[in-house]
Design a protein around this motif. Structure first.
Motif, mmCIF file in Angstrom:
data_model
loop_
_atom_site.group_PDB
_atom_site.id
_atom_site.type_symbol
_atom_site.label_atom_id
_atom_site.label_comp_id
_atom_site.label_asym_id
_atom_site.label_seq_id
_atom_site.Cartn_x
_atom_site.Cartn_y
_atom_site.Cartn_z
ATOM 1 N N TYR A 1 6.883 2.647 -10.539
ATOM 2 C CA TYR A 1 6.453 2.579 -9.146
ATOM 3 C C TYR A 1 6.068 3.957 -8.616
ATOM 4 C CZ TYR A 1 8.824 -1.946 -9.435
ATOM 5 O OH TYR A 1 9.213 -3.209 -9.816
ATOM 6 N N VAL B 1 3.629 1.095 -4.629
ATOM 7 C CA VAL B 1 2.697 0.387 -5.519
ATOM 8 C C VAL B 1 3.262 0.336 -6.940
ATOM 9 C CG1 VAL B 1 0.696 1.019 -4.144
ATOM 10 C CG2 VAL B 1 1.389 2.482 -6.030
ATOM 11 N N GLU C 1 0.815 -1.208 0.000
ATOM 12 C CA GLU C 1 0.000 0.000 0.000
ATOM 13 C C GLU C 1 0.853 1.264 0.000
ATOM 14 O OE1 GLU C 1 -2.529 -0.354 3.397
ATOM 15 O OE2 GLU C 1 -3.886 -1.778 2.412
#
Length: 220
Positions: free
Chosen positions: A217, A210, A207
């Motif tokens: 990313y 990601v 979380e």
């Protein structure tokens, strides 16, 4: 390490100042004499020292000199010795500021806040429960130090500095390993996996770091 080390032999004054600083979200420790101040400073360190001059045993000038010999921790002298020569002596020994007693607590707080912003704000990155200090190259999760390799630290720093932005895999690889690196691009994927294991509640369902498929990313 405490935010502020108060060196003051007047217990009542030291207690009142500590309560005020704690109410403004600073962590504090107190020393009632010069020798104890140096002992605490050497054992635990401090981000800022509030230093009285007239102390039992080792006086504040000697404490300031010793602290300055060992590093560049900010020092604010707070003293009833308001004469020009005492102020010059303190500043020449390396104190960042000199405040006479009695002082306005709001002025003192503003000076403290200014030092923390100038000295530390640019070095610290905080995203949720993850905090990172660039100068010390340390990182914490919920206040617990993270054991990061040099590349893991550099990677986490890059992602946190660009929180909310999608960074391409090639861009990240070139920034961390360099375009001329002999490392394989796959090493980025491996380091992302290692970081997730250290900072995510559930590394399998990240979380914080990601994956944006087909792009790279993003740190959230």
């Amino acid at each position: 390490m405490a935010d502020i080390l108060i060196v003051e032999d007047n217990k009542e004054l030291a207690g009142l100042l500590a309560d005020f600083l704690c109410a403004n979200n600073y962590s504090v420790c107190i020393a009632g004499d010069g020798n104890k101040a140096l002992e605490l400073y050497n054992e635990k360190g401090a981000k800022l020292v509030l230093l009285d001059i007239m102390l039992p045993g080792t006086d504040g000038f000697a404490v300031c000199k010793k602290i300055r010999e060992e590093g560049n921790t900010p020092v604010i002298i707070i003293s009833a010795k308001n004469d020009k020569q005492s102020e010059l002596d303190g500043l020449n020994l390396g104190a960042d500021d000199y405040i006479g007693k009695p002082y306005d607590i709001d002025i003192l707080l503003a000076k403290i806040s200014g030092i923390f912003k100038r000295r530390y704000a640019a070095d610290n990155i905080i995203c949720g429960n993850i905090s990172l200090n660039k100068t010390g190259r340390t990182a914490e999760r919920d206040g617990v130090p993270l054991a990061l390799s040099a590349k893991e630290f550099d990677l986490l720093c890059l992602l946190m500095e660009n929180r909310g932005r999608v960074l391409g895999k090639e861009y990240i690889f070139n920034k961390i390993w360099g375009s001329g690196s002999f490392s394989e691009p796959q090493t980025l994927t491996v380091h992302i996996k290692w970081l997730r294991q250290k900072i995510e509640d559930n590394p399998g369902k990240p979380e914080k770091i990601v994956t944006i498929w087909g792009m790279g990313y993003k740190f959230i």
